[in-house]
Design an enzyme around this catalytic site. Structure first.
Site, PDB file in Angstrom:
ATOM      1  N   LEU A   1      -7.014  -2.480  -0.473  1.00 40.45           N
ATOM      2  CA  LEU A   1      -8.115  -2.354   0.475  1.00 40.45           C
ATOM      3  C   LEU A   1      -7.491  -2.109   1.839  1.00 40.45           C
ATOM      4  O   LEU A   1      -6.489  -2.744   2.186  1.00 40.45           O
ATOM      5  CB  LEU A   1      -8.961  -3.636   0.531  1.00 40.45           C
ATOM      6  CG  LEU A   1      -9.852  -3.989  -0.663  1.00 40.45           C
ATOM      7  CD1 LEU A   1     -10.600  -5.293  -0.384  1.00 40.45           C
ATOM      8  CD2 LEU A   1     -10.838  -2.884  -0.981  1.00 40.45           C
ATOM      9  N   ASP A   2      -8.073  -1.188   2.603  1.00 37.66           N
ATOM     10  CA  ASP A   2      -7.575  -0.950   3.954  1.00 37.66           C
ATOM     11  C   ASP A   2      -7.600  -2.243   4.762  1.00 37.66           C
ATOM     12  O   ASP A   2      -8.382  -3.151   4.479  1.00 37.66           O
ATOM     13  CB  ASP A   2      -8.444   0.091   4.677  1.00 37.66           C
ATOM     14  CG  ASP A   2      -8.253   1.497   4.138  1.00 37.66           C
ATOM     15  OD1 ASP A   2      -7.298   1.721   3.376  1.00 37.66           O
ATOM     16  OD2 ASP A   2      -9.065   2.377   4.492  1.00 37.66           O
ATOM     17  N   GLN A   3      -6.785  -2.283   5.798  1.00 39.47           N
ATOM     18  CA  GLN A   3      -6.718  -3.475   6.648  1.00 39.47           C
ATOM     19  C   GLN A   3      -8.103  -3.892   7.145  1.00 39.47           C
ATOM     20  O   GLN A   3      -8.459  -5.069   7.094  1.00 39.47           O
ATOM     21  CB  GLN A   3      -5.797  -3.206   7.843  1.00 39.47           C
ATOM     22  CG  GLN A   3      -5.736  -4.375   8.833  1.00 39.47           C
ATOM     23  CD  GLN A   3      -4.681  -4.167   9.913  1.00 39.47           C
ATOM     24  OE1 GLN A   3      -3.684  -3.491   9.701  1.00 39.47           O
ATOM     25  NE2 GLN A   3      -4.902  -4.754  11.073  1.00 39.47           N
TER      26      GLN A   3
END
Length: 217
Positions: free
Chosen positions: A54-56
């Site tokens: 998952l992206d930051q």
């Protein structure tokens, strides 16, 4: 930072990843998910390992495997597109249609000036996202995204280039304005396990979504 657990059994954890927490240590240092893996052993000898990315900025359901065999099996389920993923996103703009399917192949480009990003490209990797409008408020739209594929930044690019309305707060594919982070939330995850019961997890709508007036769909 407390990390809530949405699902737990002998081979899997699904955690509610906070928005803004990266999985890997940033080059400049700072907190990341790695700091919490020891605490997430929960009595097991091994620390759990993330199965997907998952992206930051993205909050919500993140699957962790509690042993190497489970990691291999769960990773294969993602690669074979057997995993059902449901995301909520707030886009900057109002949508004229109620639902649809975006099919835009994606390719990675990189420049010295602005770093790397994903772009729609005919010769890129196929990417498919189903979407549905849930609510509109003050020029913003709450959208449910169900990606068939799992390309890097897929929903972010498909929102900006497929819907013509980037995710609110997205600094790469939008203006970066309107929110302190890219407003994308992994709301649901279902992972089949053959004869075993599937892993099913749901993450409630985060506070920064409800602060903009939206309620959990």
């Amino acid at each position: 930072m407390k990390i809530d657990i949405l699902f737990e059994d002998g081979e899997a954890l699904v955690i509610d990843k906070p928005g803004g927490l990266p999985l890997d240590r940033p080059r400049a240092g700072g907190p990341c998910l790695e700091d919490h893996l020891e605490d997430l052993k929960l009595g097991f000898q091994r620390a759990p390992a993330p199965v997907h990315r998952l992206d930051q900025d993205t909050s919500g359901c993140l699957l962790l495997a509690r042993n190497p065999k489970a990691l291999k099996r769960f990773s294969a389920a993602f690669e074979e597109r057997l995993v059902e993923k449901r995301y909520l996103g707030i886009v900057a703009g109002e949508l004229t249609e109620d639902e649809g399917k975006i099919e835009l192949s994606l390719s990675k480009v990189s420049t010295a000036k602005s770093g790397w990003r994903m772009i729609p490209a005919r010769k890129g990797k196929p990417a498919v996202t189903h979407w549905r409008k849930l609510d509109s408020l003050n020029g913003l739209t709450l959208v449910e995204f169900r990606p068939e594929t799992g390309r890097t930044h897929q929903i972010r690019v498909h929102a900006a280039s497929g819907l013509g309305a980037p995710l609110l707060g997205d600094p790469v594919y939008g203006t970066g304005k309107g929110a302190p982070r890219t407003m994308l939330h992994a709301a649901g995850l279902t992972v089949p396990r053959g004869e075993k019961l599937p892993i099913v997890a749901e993450s409630p709508m985060p506070a920064d979504f409800t602060a903009l007036g939206f309620s959990d769909a």
